[in-house]
Design a protein around this motif. Structure first.
Motif, PDB file in Angstrom:
ATOM      1  N   GLY A  71       0.812  -1.204   0.000  1.00  0.00           N
ATOM      2  CA  GLY A  71       0.000   0.000   0.000  1.00  0.00           C
ATOM      3  C   GLY A  71       0.849   1.259   0.000  1.00  0.00           C
ATOM      4  O   GLY A  71       0.551   2.219  -0.705  1.00  0.00           O
ATOM      5  N   LEU A  72       1.925   1.259   0.776  1.00  0.00           N
ATOM      6  CA  LEU A  72       2.798   2.430   0.860  1.00  0.00           C
ATOM      7  C   LEU A  72       3.382   2.806  -0.495  1.00  0.00           C
ATOM      8  O   LEU A  72       3.502   3.986  -0.822  1.00  0.00           O
ATOM      9  CB  LEU A  72       3.927   2.202   1.857  1.00  0.00           C
ATOM     10  CG  LEU A  72       3.545   2.368   3.321  1.00  0.00           C
ATOM     11  CD1 LEU A  72       4.694   1.932   4.225  1.00  0.00           C
ATOM     12  CD2 LEU A  72       3.154   3.798   3.619  1.00  0.00           C
ATOM     13  N   VAL A  73       3.716   1.810  -1.289  1.00  0.00           N
ATOM     14  CA  VAL A  73       4.246   2.077  -2.627  1.00  0.00           C
ATOM     15  C   VAL A  73       3.206   2.852  -3.443  1.00  0.00           C
ATOM     16  O   VAL A  73       3.522   3.847  -4.091  1.00  0.00           O
ATOM     17  CB  VAL A  73       4.631   0.762  -3.339  1.00  0.00           C
ATOM     18  CG1 VAL A  73       4.963   0.997  -4.807  1.00  0.00           C
ATOM     19  CG2 VAL A  73       5.796   0.086  -2.621  1.00  0.00           C
ATOM     20  N   ILE A  74       1.959   2.419  -3.372  1.00  0.00           N
ATOM     21  CA  ILE A  74       0.889   3.061  -4.130  1.00  0.00           C
ATOM     22  C   ILE A  74       0.627   4.479  -3.623  1.00  0.00           C
ATOM     23  O   ILE A  74       0.473   5.418  -4.411  1.00  0.00           O
ATOM     24  CB  ILE A  74      -0.394   2.213  -4.066  1.00  0.00           C
ATOM     25  CG1 ILE A  74      -0.149   0.890  -4.793  1.00  0.00           C
ATOM     26  CG2 ILE A  74      -1.592   2.964  -4.651  1.00  0.00           C
ATOM     27  CD1 ILE A  74      -1.208  -0.161  -4.550  1.00  0.00           C
ATOM     28  N   TYR A  75       0.585   4.659  -2.292  1.00  0.00           N
ATOM     29  CA  TYR A  75       0.309   5.980  -1.727  1.00  0.00           C
ATOM     30  C   TYR A  75       1.403   6.975  -2.111  1.00  0.00           C
ATOM     31  O   TYR A  75       1.118   8.108  -2.503  1.00  0.00           O
ATOM     32  CB  TYR A  75       0.208   5.925  -0.196  1.00  0.00           C
ATOM     33  CG  TYR A  75      -0.688   4.830   0.332  1.00  0.00           C
ATOM     34  CD1 TYR A  75      -1.832   4.421  -0.350  1.00  0.00           C
ATOM     35  CD2 TYR A  75      -0.380   4.191   1.521  1.00  0.00           C
ATOM     36  CE1 TYR A  75      -2.634   3.413   0.142  1.00  0.00           C
ATOM     37  CE2 TYR A  75      -1.189   3.186   2.023  1.00  0.00           C
ATOM     38  CZ  TYR A  75      -2.311   2.800   1.330  1.00  0.00           C
ATOM     39  OH  TYR A  75      -3.106   1.808   1.824  1.00  0.00           O
ATOM     40  N   LEU A  76       2.644   6.534  -2.001  1.00  0.00           N
ATOM     41  CA  LEU A  76       3.767   7.420  -2.342  1.00  0.00           C
ATOM     42  C   LEU A  76       3.767   7.748  -3.833  1.00  0.00           C
ATOM     43  O   LEU A  76       4.035   8.882  -4.232  1.00  0.00           O
ATOM     44  CB  LEU A  76       5.093   6.802  -1.916  1.00  0.00           C
ATOM     45  CG  LEU A  76       5.320   6.747  -0.408  1.00  0.00           C
ATOM     46  CD1 LEU A  76       6.513   5.864  -0.066  1.00  0.00           C
ATOM     47  CD2 LEU A  76       5.511   8.149   0.156  1.00  0.00           C
ATOM     48  N   ARG A  77       3.453   6.764  -4.653  1.00  0.00           N
ATOM     49  CA  ARG A  77       3.415   6.998  -6.100  1.00  0.00           C
ATOM     50  C   ARG A  77       2.327   8.011  -6.455  1.00  0.00           C
ATOM     51  O   ARG A  77       2.525   8.875  -7.307  1.00  0.00           O
ATOM     52  CB  ARG A  77       3.195   5.689  -6.857  1.00  0.00           C
ATOM     53  CG  ARG A  77       3.169   5.845  -8.363  1.00  0.00           C
ATOM     54  CD  ARG A  77       4.473   6.379  -8.905  1.00  0.00           C
ATOM     55  NE  ARG A  77       4.383   6.527 -10.350  1.00  0.00           N
ATOM     56  CZ  ARG A  77       5.023   7.419 -11.050  1.00  0.00           C
ATOM     57  NH1 ARG A  77       5.854   8.257 -10.445  1.00  0.00           N
ATOM     58  NH2 ARG A  77       4.889   7.497 -12.344  1.00  0.00           N
ATOM     59  N   ASN A  78       1.178   7.919  -5.809  1.00  0.00           N
ATOM     60  CA  ASN A  78       0.114   8.893  -6.062  1.00  0.00           C
ATOM     61  C   ASN A  78       0.563  10.297  -5.706  1.00  0.00           C
ATOM     62  O   ASN A  78       0.299  11.245  -6.447  1.00  0.00           O
ATOM     63  CB  ASN A  78      -1.165   8.516  -5.310  1.00  0.00           C
ATOM     64  CG  ASN A  78      -2.007   7.559  -6.098  1.00  0.00           C
ATOM     65  OD1 ASN A  78      -2.587   7.922  -7.111  1.00  0.00           O
ATOM     66  ND2 ASN A  78      -2.050   6.316  -5.657  1.00  0.00           N
ATOM     67  N   LEU A  79       1.246  10.453  -4.577  1.00  0.00           N
ATOM     68  CA  LEU A  79       1.762  11.775  -4.210  1.00  0.00           C
ATOM     69  C   LEU A  79       2.783  12.271  -5.235  1.00  0.00           C
ATOM     70  O   LEU A  79       2.794  13.445  -5.596  1.00  0.00           O
ATOM     71  CB  LEU A  79       2.378  11.747  -2.809  1.00  0.00           C
ATOM     72  CG  LEU A  79       1.370  11.740  -1.667  1.00  0.00           C
ATOM     73  CD1 LEU A  79       2.075  11.499  -0.340  1.00  0.00           C
ATOM     74  CD2 LEU A  79       0.580  13.041  -1.630  1.00  0.00           C
ATOM     75  N   MET A  80       3.640  11.368  -5.715  1.00  0.00           N
ATOM     76  CA  MET A  80       4.625  11.759  -6.738  1.00  0.00           C
ATOM     77  C   MET A  80       3.916  12.252  -8.000  1.00  0.00           C
ATOM     78  O   MET A  80       4.314  13.259  -8.592  1.00  0.00           O
ATOM     79  CB  MET A  80       5.538  10.577  -7.075  1.00  0.00           C
ATOM     80  CG  MET A  80       6.512  10.224  -5.973  1.00  0.00           C
ATOM     81  SD  MET A  80       7.379   8.656  -6.259  1.00  0.00           S
ATOM     82  CE  MET A  80       8.239   9.007  -7.773  1.00  0.00           C
ATOM     83  N   LYS A  85       2.590  16.773 -11.522  1.00  0.00           N
ATOM     84  CA  LYS A  85       1.634  17.499 -12.365  1.00  0.00           C
ATOM     85  C   LYS A  85       1.555  18.971 -11.983  1.00  0.00           C
ATOM     86  O   LYS A  85       1.525  19.843 -12.842  1.00  0.00           O
ATOM     87  CB  LYS A  85       0.249  16.865 -12.233  1.00  0.00           C
ATOM     88  CG  LYS A  85      -0.799  17.496 -13.102  1.00  0.00           C
ATOM     89  CD  LYS A  85      -2.118  16.766 -12.947  1.00  0.00           C
ATOM     90  CE  LYS A  85      -3.200  17.449 -13.755  1.00  0.00           C
ATOM     91  NZ  LYS A  85      -4.490  16.808 -13.544  1.00  0.00           N
ATOM     92  N   THR A  86       1.520  19.252 -10.694  1.00  0.00           N
ATOM     93  CA  THR A  86       1.380  20.638 -10.222  1.00  0.00           C
ATOM     94  C   THR A  86       2.336  20.876  -9.055  1.00  0.00           C
ATOM     95  O   THR A  86       1.920  20.897  -7.902  1.00  0.00           O
ATOM     96  CB  THR A  86      -0.054  20.927  -9.759  1.00  0.00           C
ATOM     97  OG1 THR A  86      -0.421  19.967  -8.769  1.00  0.00           O
ATOM     98  CG2 THR A  86      -1.038  20.890 -10.892  1.00  0.00           C
ATOM     99  N   PRO A  87       3.620  21.058  -9.329  1.00  0.00           N
ATOM    100  CA  PRO A  87       4.589  21.247  -8.252  1.00  0.00           C
ATOM    101  C   PRO A  87       4.268  22.452  -7.384  1.00  0.00           C
ATOM    102  O   PRO A  87       3.942  23.522  -7.884  1.00  0.00           O
ATOM    103  CB  PRO A  87       5.919  21.435  -8.971  1.00  0.00           C
ATOM    104  CG  PRO A  87       5.633  21.500 -10.418  1.00  0.00           C
ATOM    105  CD  PRO A  87       4.198  21.177 -10.627  1.00  0.00           C
ATOM    106  N   LEU A  88       4.324  22.240  -6.088  1.00  0.00           N
ATOM    107  CA  LEU A  88       4.133  23.265  -5.065  1.00  0.00           C
ATOM    108  C   LEU A  88       2.752  23.914  -5.064  1.00  0.00           C
ATOM    109  O   LEU A  88       2.498  24.798  -4.268  1.00  0.00           O
ATOM    110  CB  LEU A  88       5.200  24.359  -5.183  1.00  0.00           C
ATOM    111  CG  LEU A  88       6.642  23.905  -5.052  1.00  0.00           C
ATOM    112  CD1 LEU A  88       7.588  25.075  -5.299  1.00  0.00           C
ATOM    113  CD2 LEU A  88       6.911  23.288  -3.699  1.00  0.00           C
TER     114      LEU A  88
END
Length: 93
Positions: A71-80, A85-88
């Motif tokens: 799950g952590l891999v998926i959550y972190l990938r979504n945040l990436m 797409k929209t930095p900061l």
């Protein structure tokens, strides 16, 4: 507080954070009037999932460890993907 009590508290706090992500998603969807997944959902997923992984490692539960690590891999990938797409400027409500 004994070590066992401390780990139990950690487990409950972790589960609370993990559940909290659904509460955040529900509130955001109600405000928007449609189903939506706010950035805060993914942050709560990472924090709660990380704490649950630590708890699972302490419990030496391979099924729980595998589920949380995946799950952590998926959550972190979504945040990436969100911040790529929209930095900061990603919404955090």
């Amino acid at each position: 507080m004994t070590m066992m009590e401390m780990w139990t508290v950690i487990g409950f706090v972790a589960q609370g954070l993990f559940f909290g992500r659904f509460f955040i998603q529900w509130i955001a969807s109600e405000r928007k009037g449609e189903s939506t997944v706010p950035v805060a959902f993914w942050f709560f997923s990472v924090l709660g999932g990380s704490m649950l992984l630590l708890y699972a490692l302490h419990q030496r539960d391979p099924v729980f460890i595998f589920g949380q690590a995946g799950g952590l891999v998926i959550y972190l990938r979504n945040l990436m993907l969100i911040y790529k797409k929209t930095p900061l400027t990603a919404e955090t409500k």
